[in-house]
Design a protein around this motif. Structure first.
Motif, PDB file in Angstrom:
ATOM      1  N   SER B 162       0.829  -1.204   0.000  1.00  0.00           N
ATOM      2  CA  SER B 162       0.000   0.000   0.000  1.00  0.00           C
ATOM      3  C   SER B 162       0.868   1.261   0.000  1.00  0.00           C
ATOM      4  N   LEU B 163       2.048   1.197   0.641  1.00  0.00           N
ATOM      5  CA  LEU B 163       2.938   2.363   0.585  1.00  0.00           C
ATOM      6  C   LEU B 163       3.455   2.565  -0.839  1.00  0.00           C
ATOM      7  N   LEU B 165       1.918   1.785  -3.568  1.00  0.00           N
ATOM      8  CA  LEU B 165       0.825   2.394  -4.338  1.00  0.00           C
ATOM      9  C   LEU B 165       0.683   3.865  -4.001  1.00  0.00           C
ATOM     10  N   ARG B 166       0.860   4.198  -2.722  1.00  0.00           N
ATOM     11  CA  ARG B 166       0.748   5.584  -2.295  1.00  0.00           C
ATOM     12  C   ARG B 166       1.817   6.452  -2.974  1.00  0.00           C
ATOM     13  N   PHE B 167       3.026   5.889  -3.158  1.00  0.00           N
ATOM     14  CA  PHE B 167       4.120   6.717  -3.641  1.00  0.00           C
ATOM     15  C   PHE B 167       4.283   6.705  -5.154  1.00  0.00           C
ATOM     16  N   PRO B 169       2.284   7.925  -7.579  1.00  0.00           N
ATOM     17  CA  PRO B 169       2.085   9.255  -8.181  1.00  0.00           C
ATOM     18  C   PRO B 169       3.178  10.249  -7.792  1.00  0.00           C
ATOM     19  N   THR B 170       3.637  10.175  -6.545  1.00  0.00           N
ATOM     20  CA  THR B 170       4.688  11.091  -6.095  1.00  0.00           C
ATOM     21  C   THR B 170       5.970  10.885  -6.896  1.00  0.00           C
TER      22      THR B 170
END
Ligand code: ATP
Ligand code: MG
Lengths: 285, 267
Positions: B162-163, B165-167, B169-170
């Motif tokens: 999940s991290l 996936l979170r990163f 776009p960043t």
């Protein structure tokens, strides 16, 4: 009675790969009582971030000691109590948001604390309302502006109901609008919730809004007092790599050129305007 | 350019398929995949196609979008279809030219392969289109949690996923920035041979990695500040719960998938 943060003769050394040590904090005595809004200033590398990290046991003192909410940070078994009492917000909002949905991110700390789901929901909603981001609860954080992201980060620690929030240059990456929003939220937390705020910043206009200003230089605490006491010392501030608010500078320049004999402790544009108005009226009379 | 990457494209909604537990959806998709491989007869496939496209309709996904998901795999689908069409031996020859021939068996086999691939992708996209990445990792974590008893780091894997996936776009945004910065300094990413282009990527990857490690370090500190200490004593904002919707979906799945398999065996 204990204090919120009490640093006694705090020394901190970084050791790098080549085993050379670097003294980042050198005998700092700084006590921040419950409920205070304090600003910490100082030029780059003066030890501000290092001090902040010592406030919730991310870094442990090399010498002296730090008491947070009365607990010595050197006690490893109390580390979670310390971090619950004193949370931290960092400069780059992107690197402290863990989830892909705003409300999930705000809930992260509470999930780690083992709070029951119903209570998590209540506290998440309340924290989001407090920072004015409730409408965004289902948004993706990476699509928000910098100021909005930082308010989400603040909501994330706020939901954990800490007694103190330490913010390490939270507005450094924001535009003026975002900065104003974040400052507004901090004042609100301070006034409505009585949360102790420790704000590390490079912006004088933010520091003048605090109740207390501490200035670090090369790991030493150099100045400590109310903004009114600190910001009239323009020469001293200049030598520490800081600038006094422009209102103070303006009045000083007037004093020097026109021998106006004005009191220079005008921290805001409003106060400065009052002084000038009084002076102009007096001059005409 | 890189902005087009959308991994695990999730389309929010509030349909039955959006509401059901991610665990149900994962199991459902697995059952669909199994059924697609077990079945091979036309009637069975008809039932499966009706079921899968029915689910797509229920989730209010546009058919065009689902079919667009096929595009990257179009080459493979066409290639395997054509190979099967021409290279399947058989007696019932429909058409012959030199040494290539099309047999009845070939036509059937090609149709089956194409139908199987199309339905596979449509079925799998049903999962990714209706489930947010967080729900997906949550569901996987819960489904695999029995393995925690074997000391497999299931929670840690789910957290990493999940991290990541979170990163995405960043990091995509950052890559874009670095590329623009290097372009402004005269770097050229779009011409030259493969080796040349690969070399041109080095000045992008190095700063990207450096910053990714710095980010990881800051993120770890921020997570510690928010009392993250792994799986112990953790609760969740959203509890996963099986409900009536899940029962409805499971019943429909048994009906259709079971029906297809029965048809396959009997007919
Ligand atoms: N990880 C580290 N290893 C070695 N030295 C460090 C490390 N982090 C900081 N320092 C040194 O410690 C001193 C204090 O650093 P610190 O980050 O606390 O300063 P700061 O006041 O926060 O500066 P800034 O305004 O740039 O954020 C600096 O001289 C810095 O070079
Ligand atoms: Mg700093």
């Amino acid at each position: 009675m204990s204090e919120m943060i009490q640093a006694e003769n705090l020394t901190f050394r970084y050791t790098d790969f080549s085993h050379t040590t670097h003294l980042a904090l050198d005998g700092v005595n700084l006590t921040i009582p419950y409920g205070q809004f304090a600003a910490i200033l100082g030029r780059n590398g003066s030890g501000k971030s290092t001090f902040a990290k010592n406030c919730n046991a991310i870094a442990l003192p090399s010498g002296g000691r730090v008491l947070v909410d009365g607990i010595d940070t050197m006690q490893p078994d109390r580390i979670w109590d310390i971090r619950r009492a004193c949370s931290m917000v960092f400069q780059n909002p992107d690197n402290q948001i863990v989830a892909t949905v705003v409300e999930e991110d705000v809930a992260f700390g509470l999930e780690n604390m083992g709070v029951p789901p119903k209570e998590i929901r209540r506290r998440v909603n309340e924290a989001l309302r407090m920072v004015g981001m409730y409408e965004y609860c289902m948004h993706a954080p990476h699509l928000l502006s910098g100021g909005q992201k930082q308010r989400i980060a603040i909501a994330g620690v706020l939901a954990m109901e800490p007694k103190c929030i330490v913010l390490d240059e939270p507005t450094a990456m924001l535009d003026p609008r975002g900065r104003a929003d974040v400052m507004h939220v901090l004042h609100r937390l301070h006034e409505e919730k009585g949360i102790t705020i420790v704000l590390i910043t490079h912006h004088m206009d933010e520091a003048v809004q605090a109740q207390r200003v501490a200035v670090l230089e090369a790991g030493h605490l150099i100045l400590d007092g109310t903004p009114r006491e600190i910001f009239v010392q323009t020469a001293k501030l200049h030598s520490l790599g800081l600038t006094a608010p422009q209102s103070v500078q303006l009045l000083e320049a007037l004093n020097a050129r026109a021998q106006a004999g004005l009191e220079t402790d005008a921290l805001t544009v409003e106060e400065c305007a009052d002084r000038l108005e009084a002076w102009l009226k007096g001059g005409r009379a | 350019m890189l902005k087009d990457i959308t991994l695990g494209q999730y389309f929010p909604g509030n349909t039955l398929m959006h509401r059901i537990d991610p665990r149900t959806k994962i199991l459902l998709v697995m059952a669909i995949i199994v059924a697609l491989f077990v079945c091979s007869s036309a009637p069975a496939y008809l039932v499966l196609a009706v079921y899968i496209f029915g689910l797509i309709a229920v989730s209010k996904l546009s058919l065009r979008m689902v079919l667009r998901g096929l595009k990257p795999l179009l080459v493979i689908i066409v290639f395997t279809g054509v190979l099967n069409l021409f290279l399947t031996p058989g007696d019932d020859i429909l058409w012959r030219a030199g040494f290539v021939s099309i047999t009845m068996a070939g036509v059937q086999k090609a149709a089956l392969i194409v139908a199987r691939l199309v339905l596979l992708i449509a079925g799998a996209s049903l999962l990714t289109y209706t489930t947010s990445p967080i729900q997906l990792t949550d569901g996987l974590e819960r489904l695999l949690s029995p393995l925690k008893k074997l000391h497999l780091p299931i929670h840690e894997l789910a957290m990493m996923m999940s991290l990541a996936l979170r990163f995405i776009p960043t990091l995509v945004e950052e890559t874009d920035k670095i590329m623009s910065a290097q372009r402004a300094r005269g770097a050229d990413f779009d011409s030259g041979n493969l080796l040349h282009r690969a070399k041109a990527l080095i000045p992008i990857l190095v700063p990207l990695f450096v910053s990714a490690f710095r980010r990881a370090d800051e993120l770890a500190t921020a997570m510690e500040c928010r009392l993250y200490r792994g799986d112990t004593g953790r609760t969740r904002l959203r509890q996963l719960k099986f409900g009536r919707d899940d029962a409805v979906c499971a019943a429909a799945a048994v009906l259709f998938l079971g029906g297809a398999i029965v048809l396959q065996v009997l007919v």
